[in-house]
Scaffold this motif. Sequence first.
Motif, PDB file in Angstrom:
ATOM      1  N   PRO A  85     -28.813   0.874  11.024  1.00  0.00           N
ATOM      2  CA  PRO A  85     -28.580   2.203  10.415  1.00  0.00           C
ATOM      3  C   PRO A  85     -27.329   2.867  11.014  1.00  0.00           C
ATOM      4  O   PRO A  85     -27.421   3.805  11.807  1.00  0.00           O
ATOM      5  N   PHE A  86     -26.169   2.395  10.606  1.00  0.00           N
ATOM      6  CA  PHE A  86     -24.904   2.882  11.153  1.00  0.00           C
ATOM      7  C   PHE A  86     -24.613   4.296  10.654  1.00  0.00           C
ATOM      8  O   PHE A  86     -24.801   4.604   9.475  1.00  0.00           O
ATOM      9  N   ASP A  87     -24.142   5.153  11.549  1.00  0.00           N
ATOM     10  CA  ASP A  87     -23.748   6.512  11.193  1.00  0.00           C
ATOM     11  C   ASP A  87     -22.283   6.485  10.768  1.00  0.00           C
ATOM     12  O   ASP A  87     -21.385   6.400  11.609  1.00  0.00           O
ATOM     13  N   TYR A  88     -22.052   6.568   9.459  1.00  0.00           N
ATOM     14  CA  TYR A  88     -20.691   6.440   8.946  1.00  0.00           C
ATOM     15  C   TYR A  88     -19.813   7.643   9.280  1.00  0.00           C
ATOM     16  O   TYR A  88     -18.610   7.609   9.043  1.00  0.00           O
ATOM     17  N   ILE A 264     -14.242  11.696   2.701  1.00  0.00           N
ATOM     18  CA  ILE A 264     -14.162  12.369   1.392  1.00  0.00           C
ATOM     19  C   ILE A 264     -15.179  11.780   0.413  1.00  0.00           C
ATOM     20  O   ILE A 264     -15.195  12.127  -0.763  1.00  0.00           O
ATOM     21  N   GLU A 265     -16.013  10.869   0.932  1.00  0.00           N
ATOM     22  CA  GLU A 265     -17.134  10.301   0.178  1.00  0.00           C
ATOM     23  C   GLU A 265     -16.683   9.605  -1.100  1.00  0.00           C
ATOM     24  O   GLU A 265     -17.335   9.686  -2.133  1.00  0.00           O
ATOM     25  N   GLN A 266     -15.538   8.903  -1.014  1.00  0.00           N
ATOM     26  CA  GLN A 266     -15.071   8.038  -2.100  1.00  0.00           C
ATOM     27  C   GLN A 266     -15.011   6.614  -1.558  1.00  0.00           C
ATOM     28  O   GLN A 266     -14.289   6.349  -0.603  1.00  0.00           O
ATOM     29  N   PRO A 267     -15.790   5.677  -2.128  1.00  0.00           N
ATOM     30  CA  PRO A 267     -15.856   4.331  -1.556  1.00  0.00           C
ATOM     31  C   PRO A 267     -14.519   3.610  -1.608  1.00  0.00           C
ATOM     32  O   PRO A 267     -13.691   3.826  -2.503  1.00  0.00           O
ATOM     33  N   LEU A 268     -14.307   2.730  -0.612  1.00  0.00           N
ATOM     34  CA  LEU A 268     -13.046   1.993  -0.509  1.00  0.00           C
ATOM     35  C   LEU A 268     -13.333   0.586  -0.010  1.00  0.00           C
ATOM     36  O   LEU A 268     -14.104   0.396   0.945  1.00  0.00           O
ATOM     37  N   ASP A 269     -12.715  -0.396  -0.648  1.00  0.00           N
ATOM     38  CA  ASP A 269     -12.786  -1.779  -0.185  1.00  0.00           C
ATOM     39  C   ASP A 269     -11.959  -1.901   1.099  1.00  0.00           C
ATOM     40  O   ASP A 269     -10.777  -1.571   1.117  1.00  0.00           O
ATOM     41  N   MET A 270     -12.572  -2.390   2.178  1.00  0.00           N
ATOM     42  CA  MET A 270     -11.909  -2.432   3.485  1.00  0.00           C
ATOM     43  C   MET A 270     -11.113  -3.715   3.705  1.00  0.00           C
ATOM     44  O   MET A 270     -10.599  -3.939   4.805  1.00  0.00           O
ATOM     45  N   THR A 271     -10.975  -4.553   2.671  1.00  0.00           N
ATOM     46  CA  THR A 271     -10.222  -5.806   2.836  1.00  0.00           C
ATOM     47  C   THR A 271      -8.803  -5.594   3.352  1.00  0.00           C
ATOM     48  O   THR A 271      -8.331  -6.368   4.215  1.00  0.00           O
ATOM     49  N   PRO A 272      -8.053  -4.567   2.875  1.00  0.00           N
ATOM     50  CA  PRO A 272      -6.694  -4.368   3.422  1.00  0.00           C
ATOM     51  C   PRO A 272      -6.672  -4.160   4.931  1.00  0.00           C
ATOM     52  O   PRO A 272      -5.716  -4.572   5.600  1.00  0.00           O
ATOM     53  N   ALA A 273      -7.726  -3.538   5.487  1.00  0.00           N
ATOM     54  CA  ALA A 273      -7.774  -3.333   6.942  1.00  0.00           C
ATOM     55  C   ALA A 273      -7.817  -4.665   7.671  1.00  0.00           C
ATOM     56  O   ALA A 273      -7.128  -4.870   8.685  1.00  0.00           O
ATOM     57  N   TYR A 274      -8.590  -5.597   7.156  1.00  0.00           N
ATOM     58  CA  TYR A 274      -8.716  -6.894   7.812  1.00  0.00           C
ATOM     59  C   TYR A 274      -7.459  -7.739   7.633  1.00  0.00           C
ATOM     60  O   TYR A 274      -7.157  -8.599   8.464  1.00  0.00           O
ATOM     61  N   TYR A 294     -12.354   4.191  11.733  1.00  0.00           N
ATOM     62  CA  TYR A 294     -12.790   5.562  11.476  1.00  0.00           C
ATOM     63  C   TYR A 294     -13.061   5.708   9.980  1.00  0.00           C
ATOM     64  O   TYR A 294     -12.281   5.246   9.150  1.00  0.00           O
ATOM     65  N   ASN A 295     -14.170   6.375   9.637  1.00  0.00           N
ATOM     66  CA  ASN A 295     -14.556   6.591   8.237  1.00  0.00           C
ATOM     67  C   ASN A 295     -14.638   5.263   7.487  1.00  0.00           C
ATOM     68  O   ASN A 295     -14.036   5.081   6.423  1.00  0.00           O
ATOM     69  N   TYR A 296     -15.368   4.330   8.040  1.00  0.00           N
ATOM     70  CA  TYR A 296     -15.459   2.990   7.462  1.00  0.00           C
ATOM     71  C   TYR A 296     -15.985   3.059   6.031  1.00  0.00           C
ATOM     72  O   TYR A 296     -16.969   3.730   5.724  1.00  0.00           O
ATOM     73  N   GLY A 297     -15.280   2.332   5.122  1.00  0.00           N
ATOM     74  CA  GLY A 297     -15.708   2.251   3.740  1.00  0.00           C
ATOM     75  C   GLY A 297     -15.409   3.481   2.904  1.00  0.00           C
ATOM     76  O   GLY A 297     -15.908   3.593   1.783  1.00  0.00           O
TER      77      GLY A 297
END
Length: 537
Positions: A85-88, A264-274, A294-297
């Motif tokens: 249960p990660f705290d985003y 901002i509660e808008q989902p984002l694909d984190m592939t560019p980070a990796y 920070y602010n994962y996803g």
Amino acid sequence: MNTRTLNAKMPNTPPNKVIKNLTESHSWIGIIISPLLFLIFWAGAVTLFYEEVKQWAVAPQFPVSMQQPAMPLQQIVEAKLAMYPFDYQEHLMVQMPSHYDPYYKVYLDLVREEGNEDDHGEVASLLVDSQSGKTVANKEDFFLGDFLYQLHYNLNLPAGTYIVGIISLFFFFALASGIFIHAKKLYRHFFQYRTDKNRRDKLLDLHNVVGVMTLPFTLMYALSGLVFNLAIVYQIAFVIFIYQGDQDSLFKDAGFTLFDEQRIEQPLDMTPAYKIIAETRQRDDFNISNVIFYNYGDEAAIIQIRGENLSHFSQNDEFFYRVKTGELLNKTDINNYNVFRKGREIIATLHFGDFAGVDVRILYFILSIAICVMIVAGNMLWLDKRSLQQNISARSIRFVRGLSVGGCGGLVLATAVAFLCERIIPASISMRSDVMVYAFVISLVATMLLAYRVDSKRRYLGQVIFATVAVLILTLLADWLMFSEQIILLWHDGFRAVVGVEVGIFLFIIVGIWAIKTLSSNNETRVAELTAEPALD
């Protein structure tokens, strides 16, 4: 009457009084801080090889097959996020594998319990196989290296950081007073060690010679210890008087970048980070130590990449990227660094011997152990001198003997017991780290209590060293009886710190056997001197 005759008739001239007072202060300060000072240097000596000790503790328990392809980091992280249960609203940190450690360490801030939103939540610290992505253990389950490191810098006490800082301050005074006391004969008697004199002269020469030869090293440690452990005092003063309570401005001027953007509660694909992480890992001149999300996803996601710039001495680089656009928001490198932060990194590099390879750390280790010997020699000199004074009670002598001789010897024995526990306690036991700590504390306290009941300091030290050697031999036997195949496999895969730690333990056993023989022969000589009949005229 000439000056020499006058000085001979006036032994209490002001210069002599100053030296006498300094000698008395040096003696009392030394005996008061000696147990904690010994602990700081002893634990610091062991944790010079922190990474090697961690590999020795963990790697044989969970060997990594280097023939398998590594699992993508994104797959590992997102699998762990699905399990906990990660705290985003909080950050996520990943410590990268290294040539010392073949595991990822994933730190997840978990959701706070209802009603405790203002408190810091629980943190899941996961040790993850880089090939299979499997969580092999909690990082805290293998606590030996961290426990000894914490003993070094905060004594594992709530206010320990300040105590260590104060000890460093008194240690600096003891060094300065020692220089003044021996200033006239500092060079003339630099290597003097009187083997043909009595026991007190030998101890005094040992104390002085080690003190002089390690002086640059001890001064560096005293000053850097003050910087690290009392820096919070300077920080509070700066915040109050210079920055008018604005702590964020202080951190910014000190070179520490802070990001507090909200989701901002808008989902984002984190592939560019990796992809950014993968490109950074391919650099030959940069070694990533950890990554913070920070602010994962979320569209407000930011990644922070920290690591060592291998092209420069003591240069740690830091980069912040916005994940959505790949924009470099901020960087700290050789071309863009803060003087305060750079100075602190240099001090840290010197303090931990983290430069020029393992050779420097071995030299640091030898010097640290020499200082531990100097502390014990100084304690024994104090006890020998005070035991001859009629105004010192036997109870006071026993108290100091238990605290100093028993405490110093007990720390060595307790460390050996902790190594044995870290090796033989099964990894499946959830409270294994607590058992190791309890064994350390019980061994230390028992050794100190027994020191109150003995009369011969040297014989007791010999017994403590004998027990330490026995425990270390059991540790080596357990190593090879339980994990011989894994150790050999690790060696072939290039993870050789396990064998390196075993070599260090073996050498310590050899030195311990030599010390036992030396103390035993000295005790026999002392008994012969006391029981010898006086010569006839």
